[in-house]
Scaffold this active site. Structure first.
Site, PDB file in Angstrom:
ATOM      1  N   LEU A 130       4.653  -3.818  24.654  1.00 31.36           N
ATOM      2  CA  LEU A 130       3.530  -2.912  24.425  1.00 31.36           C
ATOM      3  C   LEU A 130       2.244  -3.662  24.751  1.00 31.36           C
ATOM      4  O   LEU A 130       2.123  -4.853  24.485  1.00 31.36           O
ATOM      5  CB  LEU A 130       3.482  -2.452  22.958  1.00 31.36           C
ATOM      6  CG  LEU A 130       4.666  -1.633  22.452  1.00 31.36           C
ATOM      7  CD1 LEU A 130       4.524  -1.395  20.947  1.00 31.36           C
ATOM      8  CD2 LEU A 130       4.788  -0.314  23.191  1.00 31.36           C
ATOM      9  N   ASP A 131       1.283  -2.955  25.339  1.00 33.52           N
ATOM     10  CA  ASP A 131      -0.020  -3.553  25.609  1.00 33.52           C
ATOM     11  C   ASP A 131      -0.632  -4.066  24.306  1.00 33.52           C
ATOM     12  O   ASP A 131      -0.345  -3.545  23.220  1.00 33.52           O
ATOM     13  CB  ASP A 131      -0.974  -2.523  26.233  1.00 33.52           C
ATOM     14  CG  ASP A 131      -0.536  -2.091  27.620  1.00 33.52           C
ATOM     15  OD1 ASP A 131       0.255  -2.818  28.250  1.00 33.52           O
ATOM     16  OD2 ASP A 131      -0.994  -1.021  28.060  1.00 33.52           O
ATOM     17  N   GLN A 132      -1.503  -5.040  24.424  1.00 32.79           N
ATOM     18  CA  GLN A 132      -2.128  -5.640  23.241  1.00 32.79           C
ATOM     19  C   GLN A 132      -2.833  -4.593  22.386  1.00 32.79           C
ATOM     20  O   GLN A 132      -2.775  -4.636  21.155  1.00 32.79           O
ATOM     21  CB  GLN A 132      -3.119  -6.723  23.669  1.00 32.79           C
ATOM     22  CG  GLN A 132      -3.724  -7.485  22.500  1.00 32.79           C
ATOM     23  CD  GLN A 132      -4.539  -8.688  22.945  1.00 32.79           C
ATOM     24  OE1 GLN A 132      -4.386  -9.165  24.068  1.00 32.79           O
ATOM     25  NE2 GLN A 132      -5.404  -9.187  22.082  1.00 32.79           N
TER      26      GLN A 132
END
Length: 279
Positions: A130-132
């Site tokens: 997952l993106d930050q």
């Protein structure tokens, strides 16, 4: 690392289980054979081409390589689901999935390793990422067979991943599909754009609620490109609230509104449907 598996149908052999049902790579199958890693419930070796009865118990014993993630001091991510094969954790917003350099020791995987260390285990590998700035559910494999099988399930889109986002503007259609290839933006080091030369990317959306100036949508990914939901929603003129990288207006909290809220799949080791929600 040890785990057990109950044969779901009469006549299945160990060979067919590994090569056809789980579709493991030749190298991993060879390693399991050489290590005599598969035994019956009594601890005796099993003939790989001998049909097994329904309900027969196989016991796997694996030497696990040590994962490279340094354990955090304590695990500060919530565990939403756990069995012998996987963890599903809730990654907080603002935390990276995994380290990008040796100095980064506060990522989700560092916290997962703190949890695993407490249990006396040394292996954990994320199946997707997952993106930050995206919060929510992340699958982590607890052994190499699970890693191989769940990686393939992600590739074959047999894990349904549902996200919730708040996007700018009022979406007119109640549901829809965005089919637009995604590639790198040559003018920006991290941004992605819709590009004819990009990778195939498909996102499905459904409106949950229309607010005064924004819309809450649920989204499902058919592909897993970097920043896919963010790029696609901006492409149709409805960037995610707070996603300034993709032309969204800055939110009051300074972050963007994207949450991986549900995972649904047929569990390849437990032979049952698993649905996990992040609430």
């Amino acid at each position: 690392m040890q785990f057990s598996y109950k044969i779901p149908q009469a006549g299945l052999t160990v060979e067919a289980l590994l090569r056809e049902k789980w579709r493991l790579g030749k190298k991993l199958v060879h390693e399991l054979r050489m290590a005599k890693a598969v035994k019956n419930a009594d601890g005796d070796s099993v003939k790989w081409n001998e049909p097994l009865s329904k309900g027969a118990l196989l016991c796997f014993s694996l030497e696990m390589p040590k994962s490279d993630y340094a354990p955090a001091k304590q695990c500060n991510v919530d565990i939403r689901y756990e069995d012998q094969h996987i963890l599903i954790v809730s990654k907080p917003k603002g935390m990276s999935t995994h380290p990008n350099d040796d100095y980064d020791k506060d990522t989700c995987m560092n916290h997962v390793m703190a949890y695993m260390k407490k249990k006396g285990l040394v292996y954990a590998e994320h199946v997707h990422r997952l993106d930050q700035g995206t919060e929510g559910l992340l699958i982590v494999a607890k052994h190499s067979i699970a890693k191989s099988v769940f990686d393939r399930m992600i590739e074959e889109k047999s894990i349904v991943r549902t996200y919730e986002a708040e996007v700018h503007g009022i979406l007119k259609a109640n549901r829809g599909t965005i089919n637009a290839p995604i590639g790198r933006d040559r003018h920006h080091p991290t941004r992605r754009i819709v590009s004819k030369s990009g990778q195939h990317a498909v996102t499905h959306f459904q409106v949950v609620k229309r607010k005064e100036h924004s819309t809450i949508v649920h989204l499902q990914l058919e592909t897993g490109r970097t920043h896919q939901i963010r790029v696609h929603m901006a492409h149709i003129g409805h960037p995610i609230v707070g996603d300034v990288l993709y032309h969204g207006r800055k939110s009051k909290t300074g972050d963007y509104k994207l949450h991986a809220i549900q995972l649904e799949f047929e569990h390849p080791f437990l032979n049952k449907k698993v649905i996990v929600k992040d609430e």
